[in-house]
Design an enzyme around this catalytic site. Sequence first.
Site, PDB file in Angstrom:
ATOM      1  N   ASP A   1       0.828  -1.209   0.000  1.00 21.45           N
ATOM      2  CA  ASP A   1       0.000   0.000   0.000  1.00 21.45           C
ATOM      3  C   ASP A   1       0.864   1.262   0.000  1.00 21.45           C
ATOM      4  O   ASP A   1       0.630   2.188   0.775  1.00 21.45           O
ATOM      5  CB  ASP A   1      -0.942   0.010   1.200  1.00 21.45           C
ATOM      6  CG  ASP A   1      -2.152   0.908   0.980  1.00 21.45           C
ATOM      7  OD1 ASP A   1      -2.434   1.249  -0.188  1.00 21.45           O
ATOM      8  OD2 ASP A   1      -2.817   1.272   1.968  1.00 21.45           O
ATOM      9  N   ILE A   2       1.852   1.296  -0.888  1.00 24.98           N
ATOM     10  CA  ILE A   2       2.698   2.487  -1.034  1.00 24.98           C
ATOM     11  C   ILE A   2       1.908   3.539  -1.800  1.00 24.98           C
ATOM     12  O   ILE A   2       1.519   3.332  -2.951  1.00 24.98           O
ATOM     13  CB  ILE A   2       3.997   2.142  -1.777  1.00 24.98           C
ATOM     14  CG1 ILE A   2       4.797   1.107  -0.984  1.00 24.98           C
ATOM     15  CG2 ILE A   2       4.827   3.398  -2.023  1.00 24.98           C
ATOM     16  CD1 ILE A   2       5.971   0.523  -1.757  1.00 24.98           C
TER      17      ILE A   2
END
Length: 253
Positions: free
Chosen positions: A91-92
């Site tokens: 979840d960058i």
Amino acid sequence: MIQKKVGTWPSMKLCMHRNVLKFLGCCLDANYPLLVFETAQNKTLADRIYDRAYAQFQPMPWKTRLKIAADIAHAVVYLHTAFQRPIVHRDINPYNVLLDEHDKAKLFDFSLCVSIPEGESHVEEILTGTFGFVAPESMETSFFSEKSDVYSFGVLLLVLLTGQRLFTFSRTENGDEDYLVPYVKSQIENNRFEEIVDRCILAEGTWLGKEQQLKAVICLAILCINDSEEERPTMIEVAKELRNIYRTANGPC
């Protein structure tokens, strides 16, 4: 539909990295446990890039954006290489990048992290993450690998370079919602490089090597968002290239 789940935190060893937001403890005095983290006074990267309607908005200089990219690349390399099994963040995105009072970037929210099983190149998990930052192969198969993070990081580079949201109605003449990734690719194919660079960056003026830096970052981003995960660089290669680009303007990174 992309779902988010509450996962288990990686080892406390994770919080030892200088570009990871440090977990300090848990407060049990409230009605429910509260996680306590170090202070990040300068908000999230999304706040600093997107919230231009506020009177307090200050354009983020290109050199600061480049340093933030290098900081987060270092953090992701740490996830991929410092543990017995590689950890995939999954979840960058700009909302999970926090900035301290010196604009040092800190990667945050490891609730969706997964480890790659020993001897395997991927892990199969429920489809999760922030839509638009999830790699295409993960969208199709729910398989995640280190190259999934590389794709997400490439999209993050595009946000830093363009200053634009992932989805907007303002990029097309007919008002249809337009996704940043194909928009950038289209502009590059038509040799309209300056069209995609944030106007705040262009307004800084010129200096020796600026155009080369911008083009090097966009080329790196395009490599990272290749539809073929095999063709994407590793995060070690990405971090090395960003370090080299940063040094051309600021000295050692």
